[in-house]
Design a protein around this motif. Structure first.
Motif, PDB file in Angstrom:
ATOM      1  N   THR A   1       0.838  -1.201   0.000  1.00 17.52           N
ATOM      2  CA  THR A   1       0.000   0.000   0.000  1.00 17.52           C
ATOM      3  C   THR A   1       0.872   1.249   0.000  1.00 17.52           C
ATOM      4  OG1 THR A   1      -1.776  -1.154   1.147  1.00 17.52           O
ATOM      5  CG2 THR A   1      -1.805   1.254   1.242  1.00 17.52           C
ATOM      6  N   LEU A   2       1.892   1.262   0.836  1.00 14.42           N
ATOM      7  CA  LEU A   2       2.797   2.406   0.890  1.00 14.42           C
ATOM      8  C   LEU A   2       3.578   2.574  -0.417  1.00 14.42           C
ATOM      9  CD1 LEU A   2       4.071   2.043   4.569  1.00 14.42           C
ATOM     10  CD2 LEU A   2       2.311   3.599   3.679  1.00 14.42           C
ATOM     11  N   ILE A   3       3.958   1.469  -1.039  1.00 10.22           N
ATOM     12  CA  ILE A   3       4.632   1.535  -2.342  1.00 10.22           C
ATOM     13  C   ILE A   3       3.676   2.079  -3.397  1.00 10.22           C
ATOM     14  CG2 ILE A   3       5.548   0.097  -4.226  1.00 10.22           C
ATOM     15  CD1 ILE A   3       6.928  -1.573  -1.997  1.00 10.22           C
ATOM     16  N   GLY A   4       2.422   1.645  -3.345  1.00 13.47           N
ATOM     17  CA  GLY A   4       1.431   2.168  -4.280  1.00 13.47           C
ATOM     18  C   GLY A   4       1.295   3.675  -4.171  1.00 13.47           C
ATOM     19  N   VAL A   5       1.301   4.163  -2.949  1.00 15.97           N
ATOM     20  CA  VAL A   5       1.188   5.611  -2.728  1.00 15.97           C
ATOM     21  C   VAL A   5       2.457   6.316  -3.215  1.00 15.97           C
ATOM     22  CG1 VAL A   5       1.056   7.400  -0.942  1.00 15.97           C
ATOM     23  CG2 VAL A   5      -0.463   5.406  -0.836  1.00 15.97           C
ATOM     24  N   ALA A   6       3.619   5.787  -2.857  1.00 17.48           N
ATOM     25  CA  ALA A   6       4.884   6.462  -3.152  1.00 17.48           C
ATOM     26  C   ALA A   6       5.285   6.366  -4.623  1.00 17.48           C
ATOM     27  CB  ALA A   6       5.990   5.886  -2.273  1.00 17.48           C
ATOM     28  N   LEU A   7       5.135   5.190  -5.214  1.00 17.94           N
ATOM     29  CA  LEU A   7       5.642   4.983  -6.579  1.00 17.94           C
ATOM     30  C   LEU A   7       4.588   5.114  -7.670  1.00 17.94           C
ATOM     31  CD1 LEU A   7       8.088   1.963  -6.101  1.00 17.94           C
ATOM     32  CD2 LEU A   7       8.602   4.409  -6.103  1.00 17.94           C
ATOM     33  N   PHE A   8       3.352   4.730  -7.349  1.00 21.69           N
ATOM     34  CA  PHE A   8       2.316   4.696  -8.375  1.00 21.69           C
ATOM     35  C   PHE A   8       1.258   5.777  -8.167  1.00 21.69           C
ATOM     36  CE2 PHE A   8       3.889   0.223  -8.035  1.00 21.69           C
ATOM     37  CZ  PHE A   8       4.612   0.239  -9.214  1.00 21.69           C
ATOM     38  N   HIS A   9       1.546   6.695  -7.247  1.00 22.48           N
ATOM     39  CA  HIS A   9       0.708   7.877  -7.004  1.00 22.48           C
ATOM     40  C   HIS A   9      -0.744   7.521  -6.675  1.00 22.48           C
ATOM     41  CE1 HIS A   9       4.233   9.930  -8.391  1.00 22.48           C
ATOM     42  NE2 HIS A   9       4.182   9.263  -9.529  1.00 22.48           N
ATOM     43  N   GLU A  10      -0.918   6.426  -5.933  1.00 27.93           N
ATOM     44  CA  GLU A  10      -2.253   6.066  -5.457  1.00 27.93           C
ATOM     45  C   GLU A  10      -2.619   6.991  -4.296  1.00 27.93           C
ATOM     46  OE1 GLU A  10      -2.104   1.885  -4.564  1.00 27.93           O
ATOM     47  OE2 GLU A  10      -1.690   1.354  -6.648  1.00 27.93           O
ATOM     48  N   PRO A  11      -3.886   7.286  -4.133  1.00 29.60           N
ATOM     49  CA  PRO A  11      -4.273   8.247  -3.087  1.00 29.60           C
ATOM     50  C   PRO A  11      -4.108   7.677  -1.675  1.00 29.60           C
ATOM     51  CG  PRO A  11      -6.223   7.293  -4.119  1.00 29.60           C
ATOM     52  CD  PRO A  11      -5.038   6.785  -4.895  1.00 29.60           C
ATOM     53  N   MET A  12      -3.776   8.578  -0.742  1.00 30.25           N
ATOM     54  CA  MET A  12      -3.722   8.214   0.682  1.00 30.25           C
ATOM     55  C   MET A  12      -4.721   9.107   1.406  1.00 30.25           C
ATOM     56  SD  MET A  12      -2.747   6.524   3.291  1.00 30.25           S
ATOM     57  CE  MET A  12      -1.313   5.555   2.877  1.00 30.25           C
ATOM     58  N   SER A  13      -5.710   8.481   1.971  1.00 28.77           N
ATOM     59  CA  SER A  13      -6.719   9.222   2.727  1.00 28.77           C
ATOM     60  C   SER A  13      -6.567   8.893   4.212  1.00 28.77           C
ATOM     61  CB  SER A  13      -8.116   8.817   2.246  1.00 28.77           C
ATOM     62  OG  SER A  13      -8.342   7.442   2.529  1.00 28.77           O
ATOM     63  N   ALA A  14      -7.253   9.637   5.027  1.00 28.73           N
ATOM     64  CA  ALA A  14      -7.250   9.351   6.463  1.00 28.73           C
ATOM     65  C   ALA A  14      -7.841   7.972   6.722  1.00 28.73           C
ATOM     66  CB  ALA A  14      -8.036  10.429   7.213  1.00 28.73           C
ATOM     67  N   TRP A  15      -8.871   7.624   5.987  1.00 28.69           N
ATOM     68  CA  TRP A  15      -9.503   6.307   6.138  1.00 28.69           C
ATOM     69  C   TRP A  15      -8.501   5.198   5.817  1.00 28.69           C
ATOM     70  CZ3 TRP A  15     -13.615   4.327   8.357  1.00 28.69           C
ATOM     71  CH2 TRP A  15     -14.034   3.059   8.005  1.00 28.69           C
ATOM     72  N   ARG A  16      -7.780   5.359   4.715  1.00 27.24           N
ATOM     73  CA  ARG A  16      -6.793   4.365   4.303  1.00 27.24           C
ATOM     74  C   ARG A  16      -5.675   4.259   5.343  1.00 27.24           C
ATOM     75  NH1 ARG A  16      -4.473   4.033  -1.875  1.00 27.24           N
ATOM     76  NH2 ARG A  16      -5.028   1.855  -2.040  1.00 27.24           N
ATOM     77  N   ALA A  17      -5.196   5.387   5.833  1.00 26.13           N
ATOM     78  CA  ALA A  17      -4.148   5.387   6.859  1.00 26.13           C
ATOM     79  C   ALA A  17      -4.637   4.694   8.128  1.00 26.13           C
ATOM     80  CB  ALA A  17      -3.709   6.816   7.152  1.00 26.13           C
ATOM     81  N   GLY A  18      -5.882   4.942   8.499  1.00 26.27           N
ATOM     82  CA  GLY A  18      -6.449   4.276   9.671  1.00 26.27           C
ATOM     83  C   GLY A  18      -6.537   2.772   9.490  1.00 26.27           C
ATOM     84  N   CYS A  19      -6.898   2.346   8.311  1.00 27.68           N
ATOM     85  CA  CYS A  19      -6.976   0.909   8.030  1.00 27.68           C
ATOM     86  C   CYS A  19      -5.598   0.258   8.078  1.00 27.68           C
ATOM     87  CB  CYS A  19      -7.650   0.662   6.683  1.00 27.68           C
ATOM     88  SG  CYS A  19      -9.409   1.059   6.687  1.00 27.68           S
ATOM     89  N   ILE A  20      -4.588   0.949   7.567  1.00 31.43           N
ATOM     90  CA  ILE A  20      -3.213   0.452   7.657  1.00 31.43           C
ATOM     91  C   ILE A  20      -2.817   0.305   9.126  1.00 31.43           C
ATOM     92  CG2 ILE A  20      -0.788   1.068   7.256  1.00 31.43           C
ATOM     93  CD1 ILE A  20      -1.695   2.313   4.604  1.00 31.43           C
ATOM     94  N   ALA A  21      -3.176   1.288   9.926  1.00 32.70           N
ATOM     95  CA  ALA A  21      -2.870   1.220  11.366  1.00 32.70           C
ATOM     96  C   ALA A  21      -3.551   0.018  12.009  1.00 32.70           C
ATOM     97  CB  ALA A  21      -3.287   2.512  12.056  1.00 32.70           C
ATOM     98  N   LEU A  22      -4.789  -0.268  11.615  1.00 30.66           N
ATOM     99  CA  LEU A  22      -5.493  -1.431  12.168  1.00 30.66           C
ATOM    100  C   LEU A  22      -4.811  -2.744  11.775  1.00 30.66           C
ATOM    101  CD1 LEU A  22      -9.225  -0.386  11.675  1.00 30.66           C
ATOM    102  CD2 LEU A  22      -7.962  -0.588  13.840  1.00 30.66           C
ATOM    103  N   VAL A  23      -4.337  -2.828  10.544  1.00 30.66           N
ATOM    104  CA  VAL A  23      -3.601  -4.028  10.117  1.00 30.66           C
ATOM    105  C   VAL A  23      -2.355  -4.196  10.976  1.00 30.66           C
ATOM    106  CG1 VAL A  23      -2.290  -5.091   8.231  1.00 30.66           C
ATOM    107  CG2 VAL A  23      -4.494  -4.019   7.755  1.00 30.66           C
ATOM    108  N   LEU A  24      -1.631  -3.107  11.185  1.00 30.35           N
ATOM    109  CA  LEU A  24      -0.418  -3.173  12.010  1.00 30.35           C
ATOM    110  C   LEU A  24      -0.735  -3.571  13.442  1.00 30.35           C
ATOM    111  CD1 LEU A  24       1.558  -0.087  10.678  1.00 30.35           C
ATOM    112  CD2 LEU A  24       2.107  -2.505  10.355  1.00 30.35           C
ATOM    113  N   VAL A  25      -1.817  -3.050  13.999  1.00 28.66           N
ATOM    114  CA  VAL A  25      -2.224  -3.437  15.358  1.00 28.66           C
ATOM    115  C   VAL A  25      -2.525  -4.933  15.400  1.00 28.66           C
ATOM    116  CG1 VAL A  25      -4.070  -3.195  17.081  1.00 28.66           C
ATOM    117  CG2 VAL A  25      -3.031  -1.159  16.064  1.00 28.66           C
ATOM    118  N   GLY A  26      -3.199  -5.438  14.391  1.00 29.57           N
ATOM    119  CA  GLY A  26      -3.504  -6.867  14.331  1.00 29.57           C
ATOM    120  C   GLY A  26      -2.252  -7.718  14.238  1.00 29.57           C
TER     121      GLY A  26
END
Length: 107
Positions: free
Chosen positions: A73-98
């Protein structure tokens, strides 16, 4: 770092590179990224399989899938200019917590 953890780290790295090659292959129309998919996924599954000699399958697979998802997901944002929203960032945080929770639970 234990042998199992090191193998798992390589499995995650190779999986992320293989997935990046999927994007770069443009639907298997570019040779080298298409070959990279096969090479890096074989390497990833080999390392994951060897890591399972030392780690619980439930924890290892969750870490492999979860961290791979976060990293791609982070590579998609950094290299392929995919959007990063607060919702997406929150979901990434939930995956990391899991992932952290499962890792702590096996002790």
């Amino acid at each position: 770092m234990s042998q199992g953890a090191l193998l798992l780290a390589f499995a995650i790295l190779f999986e992320v590179i293989g997935t990046t090659c999927m994007k770069l292959s443009e639907g298997f129309t570019r040779l080298w990224p298409s070959l990279g998919i096969v090479v890096f996924y074989v390497a990833s599954f080999t390392c994951l399989t060897l890591a399972l000699r030392h780690l619980q399958v439930s924890v290892a697979y969750a870490i492999w899938a979860g961290l791979g998802t976060v990293l791609i997901t982070l590579i998609g944002v950094a290299l392929f200019h995919e959007p990063m929203s607060a919702w997406r960032a929150g979901c990434i945080a939930l995956v990391l917590v899991g992932v952290v929770g499962l890792n702590l639970s096996h002790g």
